[in-house]
Design an enzyme around this catalytic site. Structure first.
Site, mmCIF file in Angstrom:
data_model
loop_
_atom_site.group_PDB
_atom_site.id
_atom_site.type_symbol
_atom_site.label_atom_id
_atom_site.label_comp_id
_atom_site.label_asym_id
_atom_site.label_seq_id
_atom_site.Cartn_x
_atom_site.Cartn_y
_atom_site.Cartn_z
ATOM 1 C CB CYS A 1 -0.982 -0.012 1.172
ATOM 2 S SG CYS A 1 -0.213 0.029 2.801
ATOM 3 N NE ARG B 1 -4.554 1.527 1.956
ATOM 4 C CZ ARG B 1 -4.374 2.228 0.844
ATOM 5 N NH1 ARG B 1 -5.277 2.128 -0.125
ATOM 6 N NH2 ARG B 1 -3.328 3.015 0.697
ATOM 7 C CG ASP C 1 -5.341 5.939 2.490
ATOM 8 O OD1 ASP C 1 -5.323 5.648 3.702
ATOM 9 O OD2 ASP C 1 -4.499 6.668 1.943
HETATM 10 P P1 4NP Z 1 -1.760 2.868 4.134
HETATM 11 O O1 4NP Z 1 -2.401 4.211 4.726
HETATM 12 O O2 4NP Z 1 -1.248 3.190 2.746
HETATM 13 O O3 4NP Z 1 -2.899 1.908 4.102
HETATM 14 O O4 4NP Z 1 -0.641 2.456 5.076
HETATM 15 C C1 4NP Z 1 -1.733 5.440 4.753
HETATM 16 C C2 4NP Z 1 -0.774 5.696 5.687
HETATM 17 C C3 4NP Z 1 -0.140 6.911 5.721
HETATM 18 C C4 4NP Z 1 -0.469 7.884 4.795
HETATM 19 C C5 4NP Z 1 -1.423 7.637 3.834
HETATM 20 C C6 4NP Z 1 -2.054 6.402 3.801
HETATM 21 N N1 4NP Z 1 0.180 9.150 4.857
HETATM 22 O O5 4NP Z 1 -0.216 10.034 4.066
HETATM 23 O O6 4NP Z 1 1.083 9.357 5.661
#
Ligand code: 4NP
Length: 162
Positions: free
Chosen positions: A14, A20, A133
């Protein structure tokens, strides 16, 4: 990495590797353990963004996962194209941007052919074309991530046995 020739090696990807993909990793590992197939799989996760590298999964994600008896304790790491396209058989993105980012890093048709999207394995949550997300949203977003991932990991596991 430890692996044998008959092992299925799957990397979940991800953006941050704190919501995720570590959940997909934890749910898949739990399913494999329950089925007694630990010797047949190698499972890991990574993020295309390196800003959270070294961190535990997001506290909200861990809390919601724990309610379903999943312990998420992997530390975030960045996707490493040179190693990961060799070390894994399947590289599974959570949304279209993850898939596009992975494809932009692939350098051969063989590498490109390893890239898939998690929701392609859904059997119940078939109206979802991405694992949304949850990072900037509310608590219900974390539950939805787990609902979709439980469905998709079951579908992926079935496919791996075929
Ligand atoms: P992930 O979620 O891709 O599912 O781990 C996110 C975690 C951090 C960020 C965006 C999505 N961020 O912008 O820092």
């Amino acid at each position: 990495m430890k692996s044998s020739i008959n092992m299925k090696r799957i990397l979940f990807v991800c953006l941050g590797n704190i919501c995720r993909s570590p959940s997909a990793e934890g749910i898949m590992k739990s399913l494999i353990k329950r089925e007694g197939k630990e010797s047949e799989f190698y499972i890991d996760s990574a993020g295309t963004y390196r800003g959270h590298a070294g961190s535990l999964p997001d506290e909200r994600m861990r809390r919601h996962a724990a309610k379903r008896a999943y312990t998420l304790d992997s530390l975030a790491r960045t996707f490493y194209p040179a190693a990961d396209f060799v070390d894994f058989d399947l590289i599974i993105g959570m949304d279209d941007q993850n898939v596009a980012d992975l494809k932009s890093l692939a350098t051969s048709d063989e590498e490109r052919s390893k890239i898939l999207k998690m929701t392609d394995f859904c059997q119940k949550y078939t109206s979802y074309t991405t694992v949304p997300d949850p990072y900037y949203g509310g608590e219900e977003g974390f539950e939805l991530v787990l609902d979709i991932l439980e469905d998709a990991t079951a579908g992926l596991y079935q496919k791996c046995l075929e």
